[in-house]
Design a protein around this motif. Structure first.
Motif, PDB file in Angstrom:
ATOM      1  N   ALA A 107     -26.160 -24.566  -7.082  1.00 32.67           N
ATOM      2  CA  ALA A 107     -24.862 -24.265  -6.668  1.00 32.67           C
ATOM      3  C   ALA A 107     -24.322 -22.807  -6.956  1.00 32.67           C
ATOM      4  CB  ALA A 107     -23.908 -25.305  -7.282  1.00 32.67           C
ATOM      5  N   VAL A 108     -23.581 -22.313  -6.280  1.00 26.15           N
ATOM      6  CA  VAL A 108     -23.012 -20.858  -6.435  1.00 26.15           C
ATOM      7  C   VAL A 108     -22.068 -20.885  -7.829  1.00 26.15           C
ATOM      8  CG1 VAL A 108     -21.770 -18.889  -5.437  1.00 26.15           C
ATOM      9  CG2 VAL A 108     -23.238 -20.219  -3.911  1.00 26.15           C
ATOM     10  N   ILE A 109     -22.282 -19.995  -8.724  1.00 30.86           N
ATOM     11  CA  ILE A 109     -21.476 -19.947 -10.026  1.00 30.86           C
ATOM     12  C   ILE A 109     -20.722 -18.955  -9.593  1.00 30.86           C
ATOM     13  CG2 ILE A 109     -21.513 -19.237 -12.297  1.00 30.86           C
ATOM     14  CD1 ILE A 109     -24.386 -20.646 -12.393  1.00 30.86           C
ATOM     15  N   HIS A 110     -21.224 -17.618  -9.126  1.00 28.24           N
ATOM     16  CA  HIS A 110     -20.175 -16.323  -8.499  1.00 28.24           C
ATOM     17  C   HIS A 110     -21.112 -15.488  -7.633  1.00 28.24           C
ATOM     18  CE1 HIS A 110     -18.401 -12.488  -8.879  1.00 28.24           C
ATOM     19  NE2 HIS A 110     -17.068 -13.246  -9.090  1.00 28.24           N
ATOM     20  N   PRO A 134     -28.827 -35.057  -9.044  1.00 26.33           N
ATOM     21  CA  PRO A 134     -28.793 -33.933  -8.149  1.00 26.33           C
ATOM     22  C   PRO A 134     -28.950 -32.651  -8.850  1.00 26.33           C
ATOM     23  CG  PRO A 134     -26.604 -34.369  -8.492  1.00 26.33           C
ATOM     24  CD  PRO A 134     -27.266 -35.508  -9.297  1.00 26.33           C
ATOM     25  N   GLY A 135     -29.094 -32.866 -10.417  1.00 24.66           N
ATOM     26  CA  GLY A 135     -29.069 -31.336 -10.979  1.00 24.66           C
ATOM     27  C   GLY A 135     -27.780 -30.642 -10.702  1.00 24.66           C
ATOM     28  N   ASP A 136     -27.864 -29.376 -10.513  1.00 23.86           N
ATOM     29  CA  ASP A 136     -26.604 -28.807 -10.284  1.00 23.86           C
ATOM     30  C   ASP A 136     -26.403 -28.083  -9.029  1.00 23.86           C
ATOM     31  OD1 ASP A 136     -26.266 -28.707 -12.909  1.00 23.86           O
ATOM     32  OD2 ASP A 136     -26.369 -26.582 -13.539  1.00 23.86           O
ATOM     33  N   SER A 137     -26.530 -29.208  -8.085  1.00 25.24           N
ATOM     34  CA  SER A 137     -25.938 -28.974  -6.484  1.00 25.24           C
ATOM     35  C   SER A 137     -25.492 -30.216  -5.816  1.00 25.24           C
ATOM     36  CB  SER A 137     -27.338 -28.458  -6.073  1.00 25.24           C
ATOM     37  OG  SER A 137     -27.008 -28.269  -4.616  1.00 25.24           O
ATOM     38  N   TRP A 156     -19.510 -23.814 -11.715  1.00 28.27           N
ATOM     39  CA  TRP A 156     -19.797 -23.835 -10.471  1.00 28.27           C
ATOM     40  C   TRP A 156     -18.975 -25.126  -9.872  1.00 28.27           C
ATOM     41  CZ3 TRP A 156     -22.158 -28.420  -9.405  1.00 28.27           C
ATOM     42  CH2 TRP A 156     -22.718 -29.077 -10.366  1.00 28.27           C
ATOM     43  N   ALA A 157     -18.235 -26.081 -10.695  1.00 30.04           N
ATOM     44  CA  ALA A 157     -18.002 -27.028 -10.008  1.00 30.04           C
ATOM     45  C   ALA A 157     -16.491 -27.316  -9.837  1.00 30.04           C
ATOM     46  CB  ALA A 157     -18.355 -28.354 -11.035  1.00 30.04           C
ATOM     47  N   ALA A 158     -16.061 -27.804  -9.032  1.00 33.16           N
ATOM     48  CA  ALA A 158     -14.439 -28.242  -8.701  1.00 33.16           C
ATOM     49  C   ALA A 158     -14.582 -29.561  -8.170  1.00 33.16           C
ATOM     50  CB  ALA A 158     -13.994 -27.379  -7.316  1.00 33.16           C
ATOM     51  N   MET A 159     -13.557 -30.396  -8.653  1.00 34.57           N
ATOM     52  CA  MET A 159     -13.359 -31.904  -8.362  1.00 34.57           C
ATOM     53  C   MET A 159     -13.387 -32.125  -6.900  1.00 34.57           C
ATOM     54  SD  MET A 159     -10.627 -34.800  -9.818  1.00 34.57           S
ATOM     55  CE  MET A 159      -9.427 -34.740  -8.457  1.00 34.57           C
ATOM     56  N   LYS A 160     -12.650 -31.286  -6.175  1.00 35.44           N
ATOM     57  CA  LYS A 160     -12.581 -31.569  -4.704  1.00 35.44           C
ATOM     58  C   LYS A 160     -13.911 -31.494  -4.195  1.00 35.44           C
ATOM     59  CE  LYS A 160     -11.705 -26.749  -3.359  1.00 35.44           C
ATOM     60  NZ  LYS A 160     -11.774 -26.227  -4.784  1.00 35.44           N
ATOM     61  N   GLU A 161     -15.088 -30.839  -4.493  1.00 36.39           N
ATOM     62  CA  GLU A 161     -16.279 -31.061  -4.013  1.00 36.39           C
ATOM     63  C   GLU A 161     -17.088 -31.833  -4.611  1.00 36.39           C
ATOM     64  OE1 GLU A 161     -17.602 -27.030  -5.256  1.00 36.39           O
ATOM     65  OE2 GLU A 161     -16.453 -25.904  -3.557  1.00 36.39           O
ATOM     66  N   GLY A 186     -10.447 -34.990 -20.636  1.00 30.71           N
ATOM     67  CA  GLY A 186     -10.802 -34.524 -19.555  1.00 30.71           C
ATOM     68  C   GLY A 186     -11.868 -35.627 -18.842  1.00 30.71           C
ATOM     69  N   TRP A 187     -12.714 -36.269 -19.669  1.00 28.26           N
ATOM     70  CA  TRP A 187     -13.604 -37.139 -19.186  1.00 28.26           C
ATOM     71  C   TRP A 187     -13.015 -38.170 -18.346  1.00 28.26           C
ATOM     72  CZ3 TRP A 187     -15.102 -42.080 -18.612  1.00 28.26           C
ATOM     73  CH2 TRP A 187     -16.364 -42.292 -18.170  1.00 28.26           C
ATOM     74  N   ASN A 188     -11.927 -38.891 -19.016  1.00 26.57           N
ATOM     75  CA  ASN A 188     -11.047 -39.798 -18.573  1.00 26.57           C
ATOM     76  C   ASN A 188     -10.510 -39.459 -17.220  1.00 26.57           C
ATOM     77  OD1 ASN A 188     -11.800 -41.800 -20.432  1.00 26.57           O
ATOM     78  ND2 ASN A 188     -10.233 -41.024 -21.825  1.00 26.57           N
ATOM     79  N   LEU A 189      -9.754 -38.400 -17.093  1.00 25.42           N
ATOM     80  CA  LEU A 189      -9.330 -37.841 -16.065  1.00 25.42           C
ATOM     81  C   LEU A 189      -9.910 -37.729 -14.701  1.00 25.42           C
ATOM     82  CD1 LEU A 189      -6.539 -35.108 -15.676  1.00 25.42           C
ATOM     83  CD2 LEU A 189      -8.324 -34.943 -14.261  1.00 25.42           C
ATOM     84  N   LEU A 190     -11.353 -37.192 -14.858  1.00 23.73           N
ATOM     85  CA  LEU A 190     -12.374 -36.963 -13.834  1.00 23.73           C
ATOM     86  C   LEU A 190     -12.542 -37.994 -13.376  1.00 23.73           C
ATOM     87  CD1 LEU A 190     -14.001 -33.796 -15.390  1.00 23.73           C
ATOM     88  CD2 LEU A 190     -12.901 -33.871 -13.295  1.00 23.73           C
ATOM     89  N   ASN A 191     -13.074 -38.929 -14.318  1.00 20.66           N
ATOM     90  CA  ASN A 191     -13.781 -40.453 -14.100  1.00 20.66           C
ATOM     91  C   ASN A 191     -12.618 -41.060 -13.305  1.00 20.66           C
ATOM     92  OD1 ASN A 191     -16.045 -42.362 -14.548  1.00 20.66           O
ATOM     93  ND2 ASN A 191     -14.130 -43.780 -15.389  1.00 20.66           N
ATOM     94  N   THR A 192     -11.374 -41.102 -13.505  1.00 26.23           N
ATOM     95  CA  THR A 192     -10.472 -42.117 -12.850  1.00 26.23           C
ATOM     96  C   THR A 192     -10.125 -41.307 -11.329  1.00 26.23           C
ATOM     97  OG1 THR A 192      -9.186 -42.452 -15.039  1.00 26.23           O
ATOM     98  CG2 THR A 192      -7.854 -42.604 -13.198  1.00 26.23           C
ATOM     99  N   GLN A 193      -9.808 -40.189 -11.400  1.00 30.29           N
ATOM    100  CA  GLN A 193      -9.747 -39.406 -10.191  1.00 30.29           C
ATOM    101  C   GLN A 193     -10.689 -39.755  -9.103  1.00 30.29           C
ATOM    102  OE1 GLN A 193      -6.680 -38.843  -9.363  1.00 30.29           O
ATOM    103  NE2 GLN A 193      -5.534 -37.405 -10.721  1.00 30.29           N
ATOM    104  N   ILE A 194     -12.061 -39.474  -9.414  1.00 29.28           N
ATOM    105  CA  ILE A 194     -13.221 -39.372  -8.856  1.00 29.28           C
ATOM    106  C   ILE A 194     -13.152 -40.909  -8.366  1.00 29.28           C
ATOM    107  CG2 ILE A 194     -15.675 -39.218  -8.347  1.00 29.28           C
ATOM    108  CD1 ILE A 194     -15.423 -36.813 -10.517  1.00 29.28           C
TER     109      ILE A 194
END
Length: 213
Positions: A107-110, A134-137, A156-161, A186-194
């Motif tokens: 994935a693109v970092i910058h 998937p590794g980092d993509s 390189w990551a965003a939750m929407k993606e 943060g883990w709990n937030l991400l796990n819940t939202q996804i």
């Protein structure tokens, strides 16, 4: 299939009578000292997926293991001359297990950071669930996946993606990886939202106990 999460992106998979370790990186030490491995797989050369200090010892401690890696890893880490390049859109069989490489690019970092290779890995054998790491993509969503490892945090990551990736893969079950920089809140937030936004049932196996699927 038995899956053991060993921290960050390191995952031990026992399937088809084989022991396979994916992404033994520097953000975890729970894989140190593992033996009796049939394969060591590495998605790309970043040290949180291929620990340059400890991976050589792992290779030496598992003399019968196939060492299958994204080709760029071979020049980045001492694999004791046993590294086999695994290019995107190719597959390797070990016994009745098929390991398929998909994707090809990290994935693109910058835009100013040079791109490197990355292969997502699909592990499948008859009568067993199919696992996708998937590794980092998040660019590739292979069909027929039963369990998906979901990277949740990186530069390189965003939750929407991530949500769109999980929707595209559409696996019945999944678990979060690439979480070495995430605190508990943060883990709990991400796990819940996804989990709320995608159809995949996410499971928490951070206790590093084997998960029988």
């Amino acid at each position: 299939m038995e899956i053991t999460q060993l921290g960050h992106s390191a995952v031990l998979v026992e399937t088809a009578g084989l022991r396979v370790l994916v992404d033994p990186g520097a953000f975890s030490d729970s894989w140190h000292g593992l033996t009796d491995l049939d394969a060591i797989l590495v998605t790309h050369l970043h040290p949180d997926h291929a620990d340059p200090a400890k991976l050589p010892d792992l290779v030496s401690a598992n003399p019968d293991a196939r060492v299958l890696v994204e080709p760029g890893v071979i020049d980045a880490v001492d694999l004791k001359g046993r590294g086999e390049g695994l290019n995107a859109d190719t597959s390797v069989k070990i016994g009745s297990l098929t390991i398929s490489a998909v994707g090809g690019r990290h994935a693109v970092i910058h835009r100013d950071i040079p791109m490197i290779g990355n292969v997502g890995l699909v592990l499948e054998s008859e009568g067993e669930p199919t696992l996708f790491h998937p590794g980092d993509s998040l660019a590739t969503a292979p069909a027929g996946v039963d369990i998906v490892a979901v990277p949740v945090m990186g530069p390189w990551a965003a939750m929407k993606e991530t949500v769109d990736f999980v929707r595209d893969v559409d696996a019945p079950k999944g678990f979060l990886i690439h979480d070495g920089l995430v605190n508990e809140r943060g883990w709990n937030l991400l796990n819940t939202q996804i989990g709320n936004l995608a159809p995949t049932a996410l499971e928490d196996h951070r206790d590093q106990q084997p998960w029988i699927v």
